[in-house]
Design an enzyme around this catalytic site. Structure first.
Site, PDB file in Angstrom:
ATOM      1  N   ASP A  69       0.855  -1.190   0.000  1.00 49.27           N
ATOM      2  CA  ASP A  69       0.000   0.000   0.000  1.00 49.27           C
ATOM      3  C   ASP A  69       0.890   1.238   0.000  1.00 49.27           C
ATOM      4  O   ASP A  69       1.913   1.263   0.655  1.00 49.27           O
ATOM      5  CB  ASP A  69      -0.875   0.054   1.270  1.00 49.27           C
ATOM      6  N   GLU A  99       3.430  -1.513   9.079  1.00 44.64           N
ATOM      7  CA  GLU A  99       4.319  -0.565   8.412  1.00 44.64           C
ATOM      8  C   GLU A  99       5.792  -0.971   8.431  1.00 44.64           C
ATOM      9  O   GLU A  99       6.609  -0.346   7.768  1.00 44.64           O
ATOM     10  CB  GLU A  99       4.189   0.821   9.058  1.00 44.64           C
ATOM     11  N   ASP A 119      -2.001  -2.801  13.367  1.00 44.73           N
ATOM     12  CA  ASP A 119      -2.107  -2.011  12.139  1.00 44.73           C
ATOM     13  C   ASP A 119      -2.403  -0.594  12.618  1.00 44.73           C
ATOM     14  O   ASP A 119      -3.499  -0.313  13.102  1.00 44.73           O
ATOM     15  CB  ASP A 119      -3.249  -2.543  11.257  1.00 44.73           C
TER      16      ASP A 119
END
Length: 338
Positions: A69, A99, A119
């Site tokens: 993403d 991340e 998340d």
């Protein structure tokens, strides 16, 4: 708590609630400290999310995270906030974030006994259009005495100590379970505290809503296509299901928890394991749904029973009202035999 009504002088804050639960379980208080540090991170993220437009925090930061993403500035800010709050709480030894490609091993002098998978900002592609986004977390206990390593995080959801999510919507809410049901806390901005608003939430046995991205219909497995056909054109004379899909997992699952029905992110021909990650999306949400009396499955096995093999492993997801998920499982099993 309202400015117009009487001022409640005996509110149940999230800290008070967790301390009461801990006292019943004769706990050390370390989990309460950890969850408190997460609440602080969530308050800060909530504030940043509300100010995103003014402060130019949204917009592409110019890099891509480990799951492909594009990373928004708010993602990075949220990730840093959660990591720093957890590190400074002296309660965790290992952190897994969407991340970060590798697990974060906490320095020996600030370590605790817990492993946190999270998340930091789920649904962040929706920031620019003001759709609800959220933070998801799962907490495990370290089971070995050795130096912490990535492998320590590879535990099935069945052994979770606690899990939950924060939803940054029309209000900011935290939904938490420590293994004794699901409780919802609303952030009261007047006092900066999370207040208990829903105790021991239970999901309906059956709902009237299905939720998935039908844009992938061309690539669906036959079982998914058949299930959707049954919901849209029921043969038993019942009313067809309504469709709702926000595209932000926290918002879609929260609606499913509140109203019943089924949330689906199945595998398809292009992505056999779907898109959602097991450790910090599938497991914590499955845990919340099961604690509320619902069910969470891949279609062929319970999500919480899966033994993870890697920290960013993907998993097909079907969760929500028990009867709805059982209908889906029956069709999946029928097609698996073919």
């Amino acid at each position: 708590m309202s400015d117009r009504g009487t001022f409640d002088t005996n509110v149940v804050t999230v800290t008070r609630f967790l301390m009461e639960e801990g006292r019943k379980a004769k706990a050390t208080g370390e989990l309460t400290t950890l969850l408190n540090s997460l609440c602080t991170a969530v308050k800060a993220i909530s504030s940043a999310v509300r100010k995103a437009g003014i402060a130019h925090l949204y917009g592409i930061a110019g890099s891509t995270n480990v799951t492909g993403d594009q990373v928004k500035k708010l993602d990075i800010l949220s990730n840093d906030l959660v990591i720093n709050m957890l590190k400074s709480s002296f309660t965790s030894c290992l952190l897994v974030s969407e991340e970060n490609e590798k697990a974060i091993i906490i320095e020996p002098e600030t370590r605790g006994k817990y492993i946190v998978c999270f998340d930091p900002l789920d649904g962040s592609s929706n920031i620019d259009c003001l759709v609800s986004i959220g933070t998801i977390f799962a907490i495990y206990k370290k089971t070995t005495d050795s130096e912490p390593c990535e492998k320590d995080a590879l535990q099935p959801g069945r052994v979770l100590v606690a899990a939950g999510y924060a939803l940054y919507g029309s209000a900011t809410m935290m939904v938490i379970s420590t293994g004794n049901g699901v409780n919802c806390f609303m952030l009261d901005p007047a006092i900066g505290e999370f207040i208990l608003v829903d105790r021991d939430v239970k999901i309906n046995k059956r709902g009237k809503i299905y939720s998935l991205n039908e844009g992938y219909a061309k690539h669906f497995e036959p079982a998914v296509t058949e299930y959707l056909q049954e919901k849209k054109f029921p043969q038993d004379g019942s009313e067809p299901y309504g469709a709702r899909y926000i595209g932000s997992m926290v918002a879609d699952v929260h609606r499913t928890l509140m109203y019943g029905g089924i949330f689906l992110y199945p595998g398809n021909v292009k992505s056999p394991k779907g898109k959602l990650r097991l450790l910090y999306e599938g497991n914590p949400m499955a845990y919340i749904i099961e604690q509320a009396g619902g069910m969470a499955s891949t279609g062929l096995e319970n999500i919480l029973d899966i033994q993870p093999e890697s920290i960013h492993q993907r998993v097909p997801v079907a969760m929500g009202s028990t009867e709805d998920v059982l209908d889906y499982i029956a069709i999946c099993k029928k097609h698996a035999k073919k």
